[in-house]
Design an enzyme around this catalytic site. Structure first.
Site, PDB file in Angstrom:
ATOM      1  N   ASP A   1       0.830  -1.201   0.000  1.00  0.00           N
ATOM      2  CA  ASP A   1       0.000   0.000   0.000  1.00  0.00           C
ATOM      3  C   ASP A   1       0.873   1.262   0.000  1.00  0.00           C
ATOM      4  O   ASP A   1       2.049   1.202   0.370  1.00  0.00           O
ATOM      5  CB  ASP A   1      -0.859  -0.063   1.270  1.00  0.00           C
ATOM      6  CG  ASP A   1      -1.823   1.083   1.390  1.00  0.00           C
ATOM      7  OD1 ASP A   1      -2.261   1.626   0.366  1.00  0.00           O
ATOM      8  OD2 ASP A   1      -2.139   1.438   2.548  1.00  0.00           O
TER       9      ASP A   1
ATOM     10  N   ASP B   1      -0.445   5.016   1.012  1.00  0.00           N
ATOM     11  CA  ASP B   1      -0.753   5.921   2.134  1.00  0.00           C
ATOM     12  C   ASP B   1      -0.752   5.161   3.458  1.00  0.00           C
ATOM     13  O   ASP B   1      -1.468   4.176   3.623  1.00  0.00           O
ATOM     14  CB  ASP B   1      -2.122   6.570   1.909  1.00  0.00           C
ATOM     15  CG  ASP B   1      -2.115   7.418   0.646  1.00  0.00           C
ATOM     16  OD1 ASP B   1      -1.188   8.228   0.502  1.00  0.00           O
ATOM     17  OD2 ASP B   1      -3.026   7.256  -0.181  1.00  0.00           O
TER      18      ASP B   1
END
Lengths: 171, 171
Positions: B7, B9
């Site tokens: 991922d 953020d």
């Protein structure tokens, strides 16, 4: 509910129409789809890379006939995802999403994937016009007929010539 | 070669630092990470939606400590993909890719995925800070510790507090 991954260019977006139009603007010569049969898109359209990088190229590509109606019906029966190899051309990302929002308003942002290699995609069914994407996919595969793939043996993939035909298989 | 989906953020991009900075600019109040523990990002930062939609928000997020070195090493040992739920904010797409190109230049466009629902991702290992992404994933899962998930029981996911720790597990 089965999951379908559907490609954009050459499947719902009529990229050949756009290649032909940009080639005409560049050279004054109107090519036919027939001239492109059996050769790669890059071989058929020598200015393709320049054109693909032109702002607006992906924003106003014509929609492939029948894709809107059949996609809308598929969207009620399957977990539908648009999967487009778009990160090679970063300027295309926002254009592609705006295009989807305009022509496929029943799809949510949750259903859109802009990626590079499609090996990371997990679905049951894939519709694509490129062998490089279908060959690595383990589920059911449909090869959307386009000039560049037209002379190739589809192998284990089911070749389809129209969205009406996809509807007959999947609806 | 095992495939890892990482991922952006809250895992490689320090989005809390950016939330805090934008909140300070908006209100003059400097929040601490501690105040955000155990509550959602939206609850902690009431202007978050406006800020996330501001051009530039995703372009200059600070990099999370240690992520560059460890990611570079992982990239030699695994099939590494960045998988970011970005289509909710179309203006973020190009910014996120430019950010990756700047701070993670060893990653190619082939390894970047900007999507909505991550249920479509096929990999062996996932690193994410949100349960909604990890819970549907069948492989090995690492929960990157962030204030919003800090008080939750990680369940079957392995909670990690730093990239150094990820390196100890995976290198």
């Amino acid at each position: 509910m089965k999951r379908i991954a559907i490609d954009m260019d050459g499947v719902i977006a009529d990229s050949y129409a756009q290649f032909i139009e940009y080639h005409r603007r560049e050279t004054g010569i109107l090519k036919s789809r027939e001239e492109s049969i059996g050769i790669s898109e890059a071989a058929a359209f020598p200015f393709i890379r320049k054109h693909i990088l032109t702002p607006g190229f992906f924003r106003d590509i014509p929609v492939i006939n029948g894709s809107q109606e059949i996609m809308k019906a598929l969207n009620n029966k399957y977990e539908l995802f648009i999967v487009s190899a778009a990160t090679e051309f970063p300027q295309s990302l926002a254009e592609k999403q705006a295009w989807l929002n305009e022509y496929f308003p029943f799809l949510g942002w949750q259903q859109m994937v802009f990626c590079g290699w499609k090996t990371i995609i997990k679905a049951d069914i894939m519709v694509d016009d490129h062998f490089k994407n279908l060959d690595h996919f383990e589920g059911q595969t449909f090869l959307y007929n386009q000039p560049h793939n037209q002379l190739a043996d589809p192998g284990r993939h089911t070749r389809v010539f129209s969205w009406e035909e996809i509807g007959r298989y999947l609806l």
